[in-house]
Structure formats: C-alpha cells, structure tokens
Design a protein around this motif. Structure first.
Motif, PDB file in Angstrom:
ATOM      1  N   VAL A  23       0.845  -1.194   0.000  1.00 18.51           N
ATOM      2  CA  VAL A  23       0.000   0.000   0.000  1.00 18.51           C
ATOM      3  C   VAL A  23       0.879   1.243   0.000  1.00 18.51           C
ATOM      4  O   VAL A  23       1.868   1.304   0.720  1.00 18.51           O
ATOM      5  CB  VAL A  23      -0.934   0.034   1.230  1.00 18.51           C
ATOM      6  CG1 VAL A  23      -1.690   1.344   1.312  1.00 18.51           C
ATOM      7  CG2 VAL A  23      -1.906  -1.134   1.191  1.00 18.51           C
ATOM      8  N   ALA A  24       0.506   2.207  -0.828  1.00 21.98           N
ATOM      9  CA  ALA A  24       1.202   3.500  -0.839  1.00 21.98           C
ATOM     10  C   ALA A  24       0.162   4.596  -0.677  1.00 21.98           C
ATOM     11  O   ALA A  24      -0.900   4.549  -1.296  1.00 21.98           O
ATOM     12  CB  ALA A  24       1.972   3.697  -2.137  1.00 21.98           C
ATOM     13  N   TRP A  25       0.469   5.561   0.162  1.00 21.24           N
ATOM     14  CA  TRP A  25      -0.397   6.718   0.369  1.00 21.24           C
ATOM     15  C   TRP A  25       0.190   7.862  -0.443  1.00 21.24           C
ATOM     16  O   TRP A  25       1.370   8.178  -0.325  1.00 21.24           O
ATOM     17  CB  TRP A  25      -0.455   7.067   1.851  1.00 21.24           C
ATOM     18  CG  TRP A  25      -0.984   5.928   2.663  1.00 21.24           C
ATOM     19  CD1 TRP A  25      -0.245   5.028   3.389  1.00 21.24           C
ATOM     20  CD2 TRP A  25      -2.346   5.531   2.814  1.00 21.24           C
ATOM     21  NE1 TRP A  25      -1.064   4.110   3.979  1.00 21.24           N
ATOM     22  CE2 TRP A  25      -2.370   4.397   3.647  1.00 21.24           C
ATOM     23  CE3 TRP A  25      -3.543   6.028   2.316  1.00 21.24           C
ATOM     24  CZ2 TRP A  25      -3.552   3.752   4.003  1.00 21.24           C
ATOM     25  CZ3 TRP A  25      -4.724   5.382   2.677  1.00 21.24           C
ATOM     26  CH2 TRP A  25      -4.717   4.265   3.511  1.00 21.24           C
ATOM     27  N   LEU A  26      -0.644   8.476  -1.284  1.00 23.84           N
ATOM     28  CA  LEU A  26      -0.184   9.499  -2.211  1.00 23.84           C
ATOM     29  C   LEU A  26      -0.976  10.793  -2.038  1.00 23.84           C
ATOM     30  O   LEU A  26      -2.167  10.753  -1.696  1.00 23.84           O
ATOM     31  CB  LEU A  26      -0.357   9.016  -3.651  1.00 23.84           C
ATOM     32  CG  LEU A  26       0.239   7.652  -4.002  1.00 23.84           C
ATOM     33  CD1 LEU A  26      -0.195   7.222  -5.392  1.00 23.84           C
ATOM     34  CD2 LEU A  26       1.744   7.693  -3.876  1.00 23.84           C
ATOM     35  N   ALA A  31       2.660  12.166  -5.545  1.00 22.29           N
ATOM     36  CA  ALA A  31       3.875  11.963  -4.748  1.00 22.29           C
ATOM     37  C   ALA A  31       3.510  11.258  -3.437  1.00 22.29           C
ATOM     38  O   ALA A  31       2.364  11.344  -2.985  1.00 22.29           O
ATOM     39  CB  ALA A  31       4.549  13.300  -4.453  1.00 22.29           C
ATOM     40  N   PRO A  32       4.474  10.572  -2.824  1.00 18.17           N
ATOM     41  CA  PRO A  32       4.199   9.946  -1.530  1.00 18.17           C
ATOM     42  C   PRO A  32       3.698  10.977  -0.522  1.00 18.17           C
ATOM     43  O   PRO A  32       4.191  12.097  -0.460  1.00 18.17           O
ATOM     44  CB  PRO A  32       5.552   9.376  -1.106  1.00 18.17           C
ATOM     45  CG  PRO A  32       6.294   9.187  -2.389  1.00 18.17           C
ATOM     46  CD  PRO A  32       5.846  10.312  -3.287  1.00 18.17           C
ATOM     47  N   GLU A  37       1.542  16.047   5.869  1.00 17.66           N
ATOM     48  CA  GLU A  37       0.368  16.209   5.017  1.00 17.66           C
ATOM     49  C   GLU A  37      -0.880  15.578   5.627  1.00 17.66           C
ATOM     50  O   GLU A  37      -2.000  16.013   5.352  1.00 17.66           O
ATOM     51  CB  GLU A  37       0.634  15.638   3.629  1.00 17.66           C
ATOM     52  CG  GLU A  37       1.662  16.458   2.861  1.00 17.66           C
ATOM     53  CD  GLU A  37       2.038  15.820   1.543  1.00 17.66           C
ATOM     54  OE1 GLU A  37       1.686  16.400   0.499  1.00 17.66           O
ATOM     55  OE2 GLU A  37       2.671  14.754   1.560  1.00 17.66           O
ATOM     56  N   TRP A  38      -0.701  14.545   6.437  1.00 19.58           N
ATOM     57  CA  TRP A  38      -1.845  13.939   7.123  1.00 19.58           C
ATOM     58  C   TRP A  38      -2.499  14.939   8.074  1.00 19.58           C
ATOM     59  O   TRP A  38      -3.691  14.863   8.344  1.00 19.58           O
ATOM     60  CB  TRP A  38      -1.427  12.712   7.928  1.00 19.58           C
ATOM     61  CG  TRP A  38      -1.185  11.487   7.109  1.00 19.58           C
ATOM     62  CD1 TRP A  38       0.027  10.913   6.836  1.00 19.58           C
ATOM     63  CD2 TRP A  38      -2.156  10.666   6.452  1.00 19.58           C
ATOM     64  NE1 TRP A  38      -0.143   9.798   6.054  1.00 19.58           N
ATOM     65  CE2 TRP A  38      -1.479   9.621   5.810  1.00 19.58           C
ATOM     66  CE3 TRP A  38      -3.541  10.722   6.352  1.00 19.58           C
ATOM     67  CZ2 TRP A  38      -2.129   8.639   5.081  1.00 19.58           C
ATOM     68  CZ3 TRP A  38      -4.199   9.733   5.631  1.00 19.58           C
ATOM     69  CH2 TRP A  38      -3.495   8.714   4.995  1.00 19.58           C
ATOM     70  N   SER A  45      -7.360  15.889   0.685  1.00 20.76           N
ATOM     71  CA  SER A  45      -7.518  14.878  -0.355  1.00 20.76           C
ATOM     72  C   SER A  45      -6.265  13.999  -0.421  1.00 20.76           C
ATOM     73  O   SER A  45      -5.152  14.477  -0.232  1.00 20.76           O
ATOM     74  CB  SER A  45      -7.743  15.546  -1.713  1.00 20.76           C
ATOM     75  OG  SER A  45      -8.909  16.332  -1.676  1.00 20.76           O
ATOM     76  N   PHE A  46      -6.472  12.720  -0.691  1.00 15.25           N
ATOM     77  CA  PHE A  46      -5.356  11.787  -0.790  1.00 15.25           C
ATOM     78  C   PHE A  46      -5.774  10.579  -1.615  1.00 15.25           C
ATOM     79  O   PHE A  46      -6.954  10.392  -1.920  1.00 15.25           O
ATOM     80  CB  PHE A  46      -4.862  11.344   0.600  1.00 15.25           C
ATOM     81  CG  PHE A  46      -5.863  10.538   1.379  1.00 15.25           C
ATOM     82  CD1 PHE A  46      -5.822   9.160   1.355  1.00 15.25           C
ATOM     83  CD2 PHE A  46      -6.851  11.158   2.133  1.00 15.25           C
ATOM     84  CE1 PHE A  46      -6.745   8.406   2.075  1.00 15.25           C
ATOM     85  CE2 PHE A  46      -7.772  10.425   2.858  1.00 15.25           C
ATOM     86  CZ  PHE A  46      -7.722   9.041   2.822  1.00 15.25           C
ATOM     87  N   ALA A  47      -4.790   9.762  -1.960  1.00  8.58           N
ATOM     88  CA  ALA A  47      -5.027   8.538  -2.719  1.00  8.58           C
ATOM     89  C   ALA A  47      -4.352   7.372  -2.017  1.00  8.58           C
ATOM     90  O   ALA A  47      -3.379   7.543  -1.287  1.00  8.58           O
ATOM     91  CB  ALA A  47      -4.483   8.680  -4.134  1.00  8.58           C
ATOM     92  N   CYS A  48      -4.884   6.189  -2.266  1.00  6.35           N
ATOM     93  CA  CYS A  48      -4.335   4.958  -1.705  1.00  6.35           C
ATOM     94  C   CYS A  48      -4.131   3.974  -2.851  1.00  6.35           C
ATOM     95  O   CYS A  48      -5.094   3.551  -3.488  1.00  6.35           O
ATOM     96  CB  CYS A  48      -5.319   4.402  -0.677  1.00  6.35           C
ATOM     97  SG  CYS A  48      -4.796   2.850   0.056  1.00  6.35           S
TER      98      CYS A  48
END
Length: 137
Positions: A23-26, A31-32, A37-38, A45-48
């Motif tokens: 799993v990568a949080w983007l 970008a990672p 940023e959390w 907004s974020f992506a997984c």
C-alpha cells in the motif's frame, strides 16, 4: 460496493497492510504522502494505491487506486503510470461489475474528482507495472 469488496482481495486483505510495498499513500499530485500532510487541515484529499495479491498468489489481480476528495471543490489527481479503469465513483453513483471493466473508459495521466467524492480505479494489467509502493515516511 459490498460485492466489489467480497470479490477483490485488495479491498478486504485479511492481513491488512504489511508495510512491505503493498500500500502507498499518495497526495493528489501523485507523490508519496508525508506525515505532515496527514495533519494539513486545508488539503485533505489523498489517494491509496493498493498492490495486494489474493491469498492464492494469482499474479493477475488488479491493482487498485482509491481517490478520496472530502473537499468542497473538484480536485485533480495525477495517476500512476499506465491505463486505469474507473469502476467506482460516488459522485456519479457508479459501481461497475468486473465483467463491464473491459468496455469501460480508460483513464491516463489525471482524473478530476468532484467535491466529497470517492473514486475507485483498477489497473488490470498491473503485472507489467513495478509494484514499488513504499509506505509514507
């Protein structure tokens, strides 16, 4: 949505995230996502990106990208390399069954997520894409 979860290992992985590249949080720029940023109260907004294979070890399981846009405005997300199929879009009340994926529109480069939306994308040819998904620092 329940059907998707029941039938795709990436959405119900029994061991959760191992931290070993599954799993990568983007961030929306692709970008990672870093720890600071959390905590950002403005950019939420974020992506997984999920690279979990089924327990059977099948190498052809789709790679998933979940986009979360809780903001009050549309947000553009940069997509990882390759072709992606939109199979879930809460703004459009869209949930595609796997047998409809082959005929669905293919996305590359970027996608706009409307306000307060979750989008699910799959990459069915993920075996050709490197699976280097490092956890956030």
């Amino acid at each position: 949505i329940i059907h998707l979860r029941q039938n795709h290992a990436a959405l119900r992985h029994p061991r959760g995230c191992s931290g070993a590249g599954d799993v990568a949080w983007l961030n929306p720029d692709g970008a990672p996502l870093h720890a600071a940023e959390w905590e950002d109260p403005v950019e939420r907004s974020f992506a997984c990106l999920i690279n979990v294979q089924p327990d059977s070890g099948s190498a052809d399981a789709p790679r998933w990208l979940l986009l979360f846009n809780p903001a009050d405005q549309t947000r553009t997300f940069q997509l990882p390399a390759g072709a992606w199929t939109r199979v879930l879009d809460s703004a459009a009340a869209l949930v595609l069954a796997p047998d409809a994926w082959a005929t669905a529109a293919v996305l590359v480069d970027a996608v706009n997520a409307q306000a307060r939306t979750v989008i699910g994308l799959v990459q069915t040819n993920a075996a050709a894409i490197p699976k280097d998904c490092s956890p956030p620092p």
